[in-house]
Write a protein that holds these residues in place. Structure first.
Motif, mmCIF file in Angstrom:
data_model
loop_
_atom_site.group_PDB
_atom_site.id
_atom_site.type_symbol
_atom_site.label_atom_id
_atom_site.label_comp_id
_atom_site.label_asym_id
_atom_site.label_seq_id
_atom_site.Cartn_x
_atom_site.Cartn_y
_atom_site.Cartn_z
ATOM 1 N N GLU A 137 9.103 -13.871 1.732
ATOM 2 C CA GLU A 137 8.005 -14.825 1.847
ATOM 3 C C GLU A 137 6.681 -14.109 2.108
ATOM 4 O OE1 GLU A 137 6.856 -19.018 4.013
ATOM 5 O OE2 GLU A 137 8.396 -17.778 4.927
ATOM 6 N N GLN A 138 6.695 -13.123 2.994
ATOM 7 C CA GLN A 138 5.473 -12.363 3.270
ATOM 8 C C GLN A 138 4.999 -11.617 2.029
ATOM 9 O OE1 GLN A 138 6.528 -9.895 6.615
ATOM 10 N NE2 GLN A 138 6.953 -11.662 7.923
ATOM 11 N N HIS A 139 5.950 -11.085 1.277
ATOM 12 C CA HIS A 139 5.589 -10.382 0.036
ATOM 13 C C HIS A 139 4.932 -11.340 -0.960
ATOM 14 C CE1 HIS A 139 6.006 -7.936 -3.612
ATOM 15 N NE2 HIS A 139 6.559 -9.003 -4.164
ATOM 16 N N LEU A 140 5.525 -12.515 -1.131
ATOM 17 C CA LEU A 140 4.956 -13.488 -2.068
ATOM 18 C C LEU A 140 3.538 -13.882 -1.644
ATOM 19 C CD1 LEU A 140 8.061 -15.811 -2.691
ATOM 20 C CD2 LEU A 140 7.019 -14.243 -4.338
ATOM 21 N N GLN A 141 3.349 -14.127 -0.363
ATOM 22 C CA GLN A 141 2.021 -14.490 0.123
ATOM 23 C C GLN A 141 1.017 -13.365 -0.126
ATOM 24 O OE1 GLN A 141 0.950 -17.352 1.227
ATOM 25 N NE2 GLN A 141 2.899 -18.421 1.369
ATOM 26 N N GLY A 142 1.496 -12.124 -0.041
ATOM 27 C CA GLY A 142 0.616 -10.986 -0.223
ATOM 28 C C GLY A 142 0.234 -10.698 -1.660
ATOM 29 N N LEU A 143 0.886 -11.356 -2.610
ATOM 30 C CA LEU A 143 0.564 -11.106 -4.014
ATOM 31 C C LEU A 143 -0.881 -11.462 -4.336
ATOM 32 C CD1 LEU A 143 3.802 -12.383 -5.819
ATOM 33 C CD2 LEU A 143 3.083 -10.010 -5.488
ATOM 34 N N ALA A 144 -1.416 -12.423 -3.628
ATOM 35 C CA ALA A 144 -2.797 -12.850 -3.898
ATOM 36 C C ALA A 144 -3.796 -11.726 -3.640
ATOM 37 C CB ALA A 144 -3.136 -14.071 -3.044
ATOM 38 N N GLN A 145 -3.413 -10.753 -2.807
ATOM 39 C CA GLN A 145 -4.305 -9.628 -2.520
ATOM 40 C C GLN A 145 -4.134 -8.471 -3.501
ATOM 41 O OE1 GLN A 145 -2.911 -11.384 0.457
ATOM 42 N NE2 GLN A 145 -4.900 -12.358 0.057
ATOM 43 N N GLN A 146 -3.155 -8.617 -4.409
ATOM 44 C CA GLN A 146 -2.909 -7.558 -5.383
ATOM 45 C C GLN A 146 -3.758 -7.778 -6.634
ATOM 46 O OE1 GLN A 146 -0.917 -4.920 -4.716
ATOM 47 N NE2 GLN A 146 -0.696 -5.849 -2.679
ATOM 48 N N PRO A 147 -4.113 -6.725 -7.336
ATOM 49 C CA PRO A 147 -4.880 -6.895 -8.578
ATOM 50 C C PRO A 147 -4.097 -7.696 -9.615
ATOM 51 C CG PRO A 147 -4.849 -4.592 -7.871
ATOM 52 C CD PRO A 147 -3.856 -5.312 -7.013
ATOM 53 N N GLU A 148 -4.815 -8.457 -10.395
ATOM 54 C CA GLU A 148 -4.201 -9.246 -11.472
ATOM 55 C C GLU A 148 -3.470 -8.327 -12.435
ATOM 56 O OE1 GLU A 148 -3.403 -12.420 -14.157
ATOM 57 O OE2 GLU A 148 -4.477 -12.622 -12.256
ATOM 58 N N SER A 149 -2.212 -8.668 -12.730
ATOM 59 C CA SER A 149 -1.425 -7.900 -13.704
ATOM 60 C C SER A 149 -0.186 -8.698 -14.061
ATOM 61 C CB SER A 149 -1.001 -6.539 -13.133
ATOM 62 O OG SER A 149 -0.049 -6.703 -12.110
ATOM 63 N N ASP A 150 0.453 -8.338 -15.176
ATOM 64 C CA ASP A 150 1.707 -8.996 -15.553
ATOM 65 C C ASP A 150 2.773 -8.760 -14.494
ATOM 66 O OD1 ASP A 150 0.578 -9.958 -17.871
ATOM 67 O OD2 ASP A 150 1.417 -8.384 -19.157
ATOM 68 N N ALA A 151 2.812 -7.563 -13.942
ATOM 69 C CA ALA A 151 3.819 -7.240 -12.930
ATOM 70 C C ALA A 151 3.636 -8.090 -11.668
ATOM 71 C CB ALA A 151 3.750 -5.761 -12.581
ATOM 72 N N ARG A 152 2.375 -8.294 -11.278
ATOM 73 C CA ARG A 152 2.129 -9.126 -10.107
ATOM 74 C C ARG A 152 2.556 -10.557 -10.350
ATOM 75 N NH1 ARG A 152 -3.511 -11.744 -8.181
ATOM 76 N NH2 ARG A 152 -2.959 -12.965 -10.035
ATOM 77 N N ASN A 153 2.317 -11.050 -11.549
ATOM 78 C CA ASN A 153 2.528 -12.461 -11.866
ATOM 79 C C ASN A 153 3.946 -12.784 -12.312
ATOM 80 O OD1 ASN A 153 -0.167 -12.636 -11.326
ATOM 81 N ND2 ASN A 153 -0.793 -13.254 -13.381
ATOM 82 N N THR A 154 4.806 -11.784 -12.395
ATOM 83 C CA THR A 154 6.165 -11.985 -12.889
ATOM 84 C C THR A 154 7.177 -11.831 -11.761
ATOM 85 O OG1 THR A 154 5.590 -11.138 -15.085
ATOM 86 C CG2 THR A 154 7.921 -11.143 -14.498
ATOM 87 N N VAL A 155 8.082 -12.803 -11.658
ATOM 88 C CA VAL A 155 9.193 -12.722 -10.714
ATOM 89 C C VAL A 155 10.491 -12.747 -11.508
ATOM 90 C CG1 VAL A 155 10.377 -13.775 -8.758
ATOM 91 C CG2 VAL A 155 7.881 -13.916 -8.921
ATOM 92 N N VAL A 156 11.389 -11.819 -11.198
ATOM 93 C CA VAL A 156 12.698 -11.767 -11.841
ATOM 94 C C VAL A 156 13.743 -12.164 -10.805
ATOM 95 C CG1 VAL A 156 14.399 -10.336 -13.025
ATOM 96 C CG2 VAL A 156 11.954 -9.940 -13.398
ATOM 97 N N VAL A 157 14.521 -13.184 -11.127
ATOM 98 C CA VAL A 157 15.614 -13.627 -10.257
ATOM 99 C C VAL A 157 16.922 -13.157 -10.887
ATOM 100 C CG1 VAL A 157 16.801 -15.603 -9.238
ATOM 101 C CG2 VAL A 157 14.302 -15.633 -9.472
ATOM 102 N N CYS A 158 17.641 -12.316 -10.182
ATOM 103 C CA CYS A 158 18.893 -11.761 -10.689
ATOM 104 C C CYS A 158 20.051 -12.648 -10.248
ATOM 105 C CB CYS A 158 19.097 -10.337 -10.180
ATOM 106 S SG CYS A 158 17.759 -9.215 -10.624
ATOM 107 N N GLY A 159 20.598 -13.400 -11.200
ATOM 108 C CA GLY A 159 21.717 -14.285 -10.910
ATOM 109 C C GLY A 159 21.348 -15.741 -11.037
ATOM 110 N N GLY A 160 22.161 -16.479 -11.806
ATOM 111 C CA GLY A 160 21.888 -17.890 -12.043
ATOM 112 C C GLY A 160 22.869 -18.818 -11.367
ATOM 113 N N GLY A 161 23.346 -18.446 -10.169
ATOM 114 C CA GLY A 161 24.133 -19.370 -9.362
ATOM 115 C C GLY A 161 23.226 -20.352 -8.658
#
Length: 399
Positions: A137-161
Motif C-alpha cells: 500500500e505504501q509503495h502504491l501511494q508513493g507512485l505519484a512521486q515517481q516520474p511518469e513512465s509505462d513502468a510506473r503506470n503498470t501493475v502485474v498481478v501474478c496469479g488469477g485465483g
C-alpha cells in the motif's frame, strides 16, 4: 492438575477454536485451561488485504479472551514436540520456553511462497500478511512521486485465483485515485490457466471476464512467470513487461509447523484429519483452518484455504478438542454449503452458491452482500460471554 488445551494461532480458526472449547467446558461445568499462543492478540482480517487502509483491518481479541476465560501468550511457536506433548515457543523478549498440552489445536495458518520463481522474493509484493500488504500500500501511494513512465503506470498481478482477481480489479480505481484520472494505467494478470477463472464454473468465469473487460484489466493466459527483477517480469515465452509493481498471489502453503508432525499431508502441506479434525495417527493433536485437509461432505469436497471454511473448522476443532478431555461425544465436521462472494472492484461483485458456483447475484447487489460479509460477518463477536459462546456453537447459523 487441570487439563490443558493449547491453540497455536489467533487467526479465524484459532480464535474460534478457543471460544468453542471454552463454551463446551462451561456447558459441562468443568474447568479446562485454554491457551492461545500467537504474535499478537488480534484478528488480522486477511481477506480484506487487497483494500486500502490495510492497517485498520484488525480486530482486538484480548477483551474477548478475557470475558471468555481464554489465556493468551504473546509469542511464536517454533517447534512441536508430540512425544513429550509440548511446544517450544519464543516470547516477546526472545526467550525460548516450553508449554505442555493435553490437547493441541494447530491453527497456524498459511503463507505465500515467493521462492517459486527467481527474483520474486526480492522484487515482488504480496498481500499475505498485514506487514507485507502495508508495504504494498505504501509503495502504491508513493507512485505519484515517481516520474511518469509505462513502468510506473503498470501493475502485474501474478496469479488469477480469488486473491489475484480481487486485487487486480481493485487496482484500476486505486491507481486513478493515486495517479490522477488521466493517467494511462495498465493492470495485467498473468495466469497459467487457459482462461480467466478457468478453475470455476462457466457462469462465474463469464462474470469475471465481463468485469475485467469493463475495467480494462488485461489477462495473459496460458502464461507463466520466468523471473522477476527490479524492472518488471519476464515470462516463459520471452515476453518482458516493465513494471515497478509486481504482486505475487500464488503458491499458498500451510504453515511449516505441519512438517513437524509425523502424519500425511497434501501437496500444500495441510495435515490429513478425520471427521473430528484429529490429525491422523495423533489423538491428542487437532488441525484446523489452513493447516487442515478436511472433508466438508461425503461428495469428495474438501475445505479451502478461506475464512469461510476456517471459521467453522475452528469451531469444530475447539469443540472436539474439549470434548475429548471432557469425555463427551465429538461433533463430526460438516460444511456442505459453500458460497463465493468475489469483489470485482468498481464493477461490483459476484455471489455464487454451491461447489458448481451457480451465480445468484452480480454488480451492486453482490457488492452490498460482499461488504456485509467482510465488514460484519467474519469479524469476532462482541466481548460479551454469552453472545460469544452462542456464536461459538459449531451448529450456530453461519453461511
Amino acid at each position: 492438575m487441570r487439563k490443558q488445551i493449547l491453540i497455536v494461532g489467533a487467526g479465524f480458526a484459532g480464535m474460534w477454536a478457543a471460544l468453542s472449547a471454552a463454551r463446551l467446558a462451561e456447558l459441562n461445568k468443568q474447568s479446562i485451561d485454554i491457551t492461545v499462543i500467537a504474535p499478537q492478540p488480534e484478528l488480522r482480517v486477511r481477506p480484506r488485504f487487497y483494500e486500502s487502509a490495510v492497517q485498520t483491518l484488525v480486530a482486538p481479541l484480548q477483551p474477548l479472551f478475557d470475558v471468555t476465560g481464554v489465556n493468551f501468550l504473546r509469542g511464536t511457536v517454533e517447534q512441536i514436540l508430540p512425544a513429550s506433548k509440548e511446544v517450544s515457543w519464543k516470547d516477546d523478549n526472545g526467550e525460548i520456553r516450553l508449554r505442555r498440552y493435553d490437547r493441541l489445536v494447530l491453527a497456524s495458518g498459511s503463507h505465500v511462497n515467493r521462492g517459486m520463481v527467481a527474483g520474486a522474493a526480492e522484487h515482488a509484493f504480496d498481500l499475505d500478511q498485514l506487514e507485507s500488504a502495508s508495504v504494498l500500500e505504501q509503495h502504491l501511494q508513493g507512485l505519484a512521486q515517481q516520474p511518469e513512465s509505462d513502468a510506473r503506470n503498470t501493475v502485474v498481478v501474478c496469479g488469477g485465483g480469488f486473491t489475484g482477481i480481487e486485487m487486480a480489479l481493485e487496482l484500476p480505481g486505486r491507481l486513478r485515485e493515486i495517479l490522477g484520472h488521466d493517467a494511462k494505467t495498465r493492470v495485467v494478470v498473468v495466469e497459467r490457466g487457459a482462461q480467466p477463472g478457468g478453475r470455476w464454473s462457466k457462469e462465474l468465469r463469464d462474470v469475471i471476464i465481463e468485469a475485467s473487460a469493463e475495467l480494462g484489466v488485461e489477462w495473459l493466459v496460458n502464461t507463466e512467470v520466468e523471473s522477476v527483477d527490479a524492472s518488471g517480469v519476464t515470462l516463459k515465452d520471452g515476453q518482458v513487461i516493465t513494471s515497478q509493481t509486481v504482486i505475487w498471489t500464488v503458491g499458498v502453503q500451510a504453515s511449516s509447523l505441519t512438517s513437524q508432525i509425523d502424519a500425511p499431508r497434501d501437496r500444500q502441506g495441510r495435515l490429513h484429519v478425520d471427521s473430528n479434525l484429529q490429525v491422523l495417527g495423533h489423538d491428542d493433536i487437532f488441525a484446523t483452518g489452513d493447516v487442515a485437509y478436511a472433508a466438508t461432505d461425503d461428495k469428495g469436497n474438501h475445505a479451502l484455504m478461506t475464512c469461510q471454511h476456517a471459521i467453522l473448522l475452528g469451531k469444530f476443532a475447539g469443540n472436539n478438542a474439549a470434548a475429548s478431555l471432557l469425555e463427551v461425544e465429538p461433533l463430526p465436521y460438516r460444511q456442505e454449503m459453500y458460497v463465493t462472494c468475489l469483489d470485482l472492484g468498481a464493477w461490483g461483485a459476484v455471489y455464487s452458491e454451491g461447489w458448481d458456483q451457480q451465480v445468484k447475484l452480480t454488480r451492486e447487489e453482490a457488492k452490498k452482500l460482499k461488504v456485509s460479509i467482510v465488514s460484519e460477518l467474519i469479524y469476532p463477536p462482541k466481548a460479551e460471554r454469552k453472545a460469544a459462546f452462542d456464536m461459538a456453537d459449531p451448529y450456530a447459523p453461519f453461511v
